[in-house]
Design a protein around this motif. Sequence first.
Motif, PDB file in Angstrom:
ATOM      1  N   LEU A 318       7.734   4.399 -46.341  1.00 19.78           N
ATOM      2  CA  LEU A 318       7.952   4.694 -44.923  1.00 19.78           C
ATOM      3  C   LEU A 318       8.073   6.205 -44.737  1.00 19.78           C
ATOM      4  O   LEU A 318       8.838   6.863 -45.451  1.00 19.78           O
ATOM      5  N   GLN A 319       7.319   6.735 -43.792  1.00 17.44           N
ATOM      6  CA  GLN A 319       7.439   8.156 -43.453  1.00 17.44           C
ATOM      7  C   GLN A 319       7.834   8.267 -41.988  1.00 17.44           C
ATOM      8  O   GLN A 319       7.185   7.692 -41.114  1.00 17.44           O
ATOM      9  N   ILE A 320       8.914   8.999 -41.741  1.00 16.19           N
ATOM     10  CA  ILE A 320       9.330   9.205 -40.354  1.00 16.19           C
ATOM     11  C   ILE A 320       8.787  10.550 -39.890  1.00 16.19           C
ATOM     12  O   ILE A 320       8.797  11.545 -40.626  1.00 16.19           O
ATOM     13  N   MET A 321       8.281  10.562 -38.665  1.00 14.72           N
ATOM     14  CA  MET A 321       7.614  11.758 -38.130  1.00 14.72           C
ATOM     15  C   MET A 321       8.315  12.224 -36.869  1.00 14.72           C
ATOM     16  O   MET A 321       8.564  11.426 -35.950  1.00 14.72           O
ATOM     17  N   LEU A 322       8.626  13.512 -36.831  1.00 18.37           N
ATOM     18  CA  LEU A 322       9.288  14.110 -35.683  1.00 18.37           C
ATOM     19  C   LEU A 322       8.265  14.426 -34.602  1.00 18.37           C
ATOM     20  O   LEU A 322       7.083  14.661 -34.889  1.00 18.37           O
ATOM     21  N   PRO A 323       8.700  14.437 -33.355  1.00 20.64           N
ATOM     22  CA  PRO A 323       7.781  14.847 -32.277  1.00 20.64           C
ATOM     23  C   PRO A 323       7.401  16.314 -32.434  1.00 20.64           C
ATOM     24  O   PRO A 323       8.149  17.117 -32.992  1.00 20.64           O
ATOM     25  N   GLU A 324       6.234  16.656 -31.961  1.00 24.22           N
ATOM     26  CA  GLU A 324       5.745  18.036 -32.080  1.00 24.22           C
ATOM     27  C   GLU A 324       5.918  18.785 -30.760  1.00 24.22           C
ATOM     28  O   GLU A 324       6.265  18.211 -29.723  1.00 24.22           O
ATOM     29  N   SER A 359      12.122  11.956 -50.208  1.00 28.99           N
ATOM     30  CA  SER A 359      11.950  13.331 -49.747  1.00 28.99           C
ATOM     31  C   SER A 359      12.604  13.430 -48.382  1.00 28.99           C
ATOM     32  O   SER A 359      13.252  12.480 -47.927  1.00 28.99           O
ATOM     33  N   ASP A 360      12.442  14.562 -47.722  1.00 26.00           N
ATOM     34  CA  ASP A 360      13.086  14.729 -46.421  1.00 26.00           C
ATOM     35  C   ASP A 360      12.732  13.602 -45.462  1.00 26.00           C
ATOM     36  O   ASP A 360      13.593  13.099 -44.727  1.00 26.00           O
ATOM     37  N   ASP A 361      11.457  13.202 -45.454  1.00 20.64           N
ATOM     38  CA  ASP A 361      11.021  12.246 -44.442  1.00 20.64           C
ATOM     39  C   ASP A 361      10.373  10.984 -45.000  1.00 20.64           C
ATOM     40  O   ASP A 361       9.804  10.199 -44.252  1.00 20.64           O
ATOM     41  N   ILE A 362      10.444  10.753 -46.302  1.00 21.17           N
ATOM     42  CA  ILE A 362       9.815   9.574 -46.911  1.00 21.17           C
ATOM     43  C   ILE A 362      10.874   8.694 -47.582  1.00 21.17           C
ATOM     44  O   ILE A 362      11.687   9.178 -48.373  1.00 21.17           O
ATOM     45  N   PHE A 363      10.821   7.437 -47.245  1.00 21.49           N
ATOM     46  CA  PHE A 363      11.718   6.428 -47.806  1.00 21.49           C
ATOM     47  C   PHE A 363      10.865   5.325 -48.438  1.00 21.49           C
ATOM     48  O   PHE A 363       9.713   5.125 -48.051  1.00 21.49           O
ATOM     49  N   MET A 364      11.452   4.639 -49.388  1.00 17.69           N
ATOM     50  CA  MET A 364      10.785   3.473 -49.978  1.00 17.69           C
ATOM     51  C   MET A 364      11.746   2.316 -50.042  1.00 17.69           C
ATOM     52  O   MET A 364      12.958   2.496 -50.242  1.00 17.69           O
ATOM     53  N   ALA A 365      11.190   1.106 -49.880  1.00 17.56           N
ATOM     54  CA  ALA A 365      11.994  -0.107 -49.926  1.00 17.56           C
ATOM     55  C   ALA A 365      11.323  -1.128 -50.830  1.00 17.56           C
ATOM     56  O   ALA A 365      10.095  -1.300 -50.789  1.00 17.56           O
ATOM     57  N   VAL A 366      12.134  -1.772 -51.626  1.00 17.59           N
ATOM     58  CA  VAL A 366      11.677  -2.849 -52.507  1.00 17.59           C
ATOM     59  C   VAL A 366      12.127  -4.174 -51.903  1.00 17.59           C
ATOM     60  O   VAL A 366      13.309  -4.352 -51.600  1.00 17.59           O
ATOM     61  N   LEU A 367      11.173  -5.085 -51.722  1.00 15.81           N
ATOM     62  CA  LEU A 367      11.472  -6.388 -51.123  1.00 15.81           C
ATOM     63  C   LEU A 367      11.082  -7.493 -52.107  1.00 15.81           C
ATOM     64  O   LEU A 367       9.897  -7.827 -52.229  1.00 15.81           O
ATOM     65  N   ALA A 427      -0.104   7.211 -50.524  1.00 11.27           N
ATOM     66  CA  ALA A 427      -0.590   6.257 -49.522  1.00 11.27           C
ATOM     67  C   ALA A 427       0.054   6.491 -48.166  1.00 11.27           C
ATOM     68  O   ALA A 427      -0.618   6.456 -47.133  1.00 11.27           O
ATOM     69  N   VAL A 428       1.341   6.741 -48.142  1.00 18.77           N
ATOM     70  CA  VAL A 428       2.032   6.849 -46.858  1.00 18.77           C
ATOM     71  C   VAL A 428       1.704   8.164 -46.155  1.00 18.77           C
ATOM     72  O   VAL A 428       1.855   8.279 -44.934  1.00 18.77           O
ATOM     73  N   GLN A 429       1.245   9.144 -46.902  1.00 22.26           N
ATOM     74  CA  GLN A 429       0.890  10.424 -46.292  1.00 22.26           C
ATOM     75  C   GLN A 429      -0.574  10.508 -45.892  1.00 22.26           C
ATOM     76  O   GLN A 429      -1.009  11.514 -45.354  1.00 22.26           O
ATOM     77  N   SER A 430      -1.313   9.421 -46.126  1.00 22.52           N
ATOM     78  CA  SER A 430      -2.711   9.377 -45.725  1.00 22.52           C
ATOM     79  C   SER A 430      -2.818   8.740 -44.354  1.00 22.52           C
ATOM     80  O   SER A 430      -2.347   7.626 -44.148  1.00 22.52           O
TER      81      SER A 430
END
Length: 438
Positions: A318-324, A359-367, A427-430
């Motif tokens: 998961l990558q969270i993105m701030l408004p520009e 990282s600052d804006d990337i999270f990962m979750a295992v399900l 993958a999440v940054q593509s």
Amino acid sequence: MGRALDVLVFGLSDRVDGLAEQLGRLALNCRIVRADSPPARRHRFWAGGIILAECENDIDDGLKAFRRFASAEFPVLVVGPAGLAERDTVDAWIRDPAPAVQIAARLRALFRLHSMEIVAGRRAEVTALYGEKRPQVDRQDTPPSILYVGDASPRFMGLKHVLEDSGAEVVAAFSSYSAFDYLHERPFDAVVLNAAGKRDIAFTISSAMRRNARLYHTPVVLLADQVDAQASEEAFARGVSDILPPSAGDAELRERILILTEERKRRRHAKAALEACRDPRSLDIETGLFNSGFLTSHIQDLLNASARDEMSFALIALQIMLPEGRERPDDVSAEKARRQFAAMLRHLLRTEDAAARFSDDIFMAVLPFTDAPGIDCVAARIAAIAECTAFESDDPLHPFRLNVRAAPVPTRPGETAEALVERALRAVQSPAQIVAQA
């Protein structure tokens, strides 16, 4: 209806085919096996087994047949007469005849409990590498506590007597108002609703419990004055766990209620075992999530278990993105929003799931034990919650929102946890990997 699950069904009667067809309409993909079924290529992830039994030998034959199709342990549910209840080799028993919706609901509950227990054991082993020892949770040997709701009646007195003789505690609430007072004051292992003449009230209470996160997994049992197909279907659709007909004797009433209370206690123990793995040395104190090193170790352990066909799991980045532009918050507000998102993420996942910030804006979750549609559902839910949340900026009058980019990342045979994490980060940054954006 719930997610699709693959299950094995064993039985000698002609009803097996009809039951499998009904369960198929409830998203249970059934493979019928018989005592003389030839050995088959083992399926990796059977969610459970159902045995339609008429005698003790049917259970033994069913368990032997299941072992020819599955390499890993899975929960087994028996549907049969009352005399088959006392068996340590199966997980639960339902009295026959039972509607397909009850069988499906019960098997799903057993599968979730089984999954929690497996993950708790695996996570405890990894936690021991980070802490001084393997986390231990004492099993609570307290007597079962049961809340009875409804009018006092001879049947209530008989039920109270037979349960207390077995060491259970029975608390009576003669109105729905007092019932919810009790439910909010203390936990119960089961709730028995007297539906005689007041079926609608009983259904309302059961539905209300299923809408409450704290009460959702508490078994609900109906004391019925009559049982018909239409009412049974509605009852199980509203979250009822079992219906006790007027013909059920005291011994059967006791057995059916206590089986459910034992499942409830197992669930509490599994949840406590998972919470015990939240050791300070495995956590990111700033977010309350696991730290990235622990999650990578946990992923490696799950990969090893998956290679042995003991379980399956899915990974989502998961990558969270701030408004520009003008809407972009200052650095302090942005970091505060990221931490708030981390807290939201933890509560949006199940107890057996695990997440970390990489990282600052990337999270990962295992399900664990989650398929592709389940991953998509989780991604959409997380994105929707983020989109609906207003995060504070340095200007209180101008809050901002986060967008979420999600990338489900399937595992590959022989891949290490480090390689899987690196692939997930790419993958999440593509931009081509965006599957959920708030």
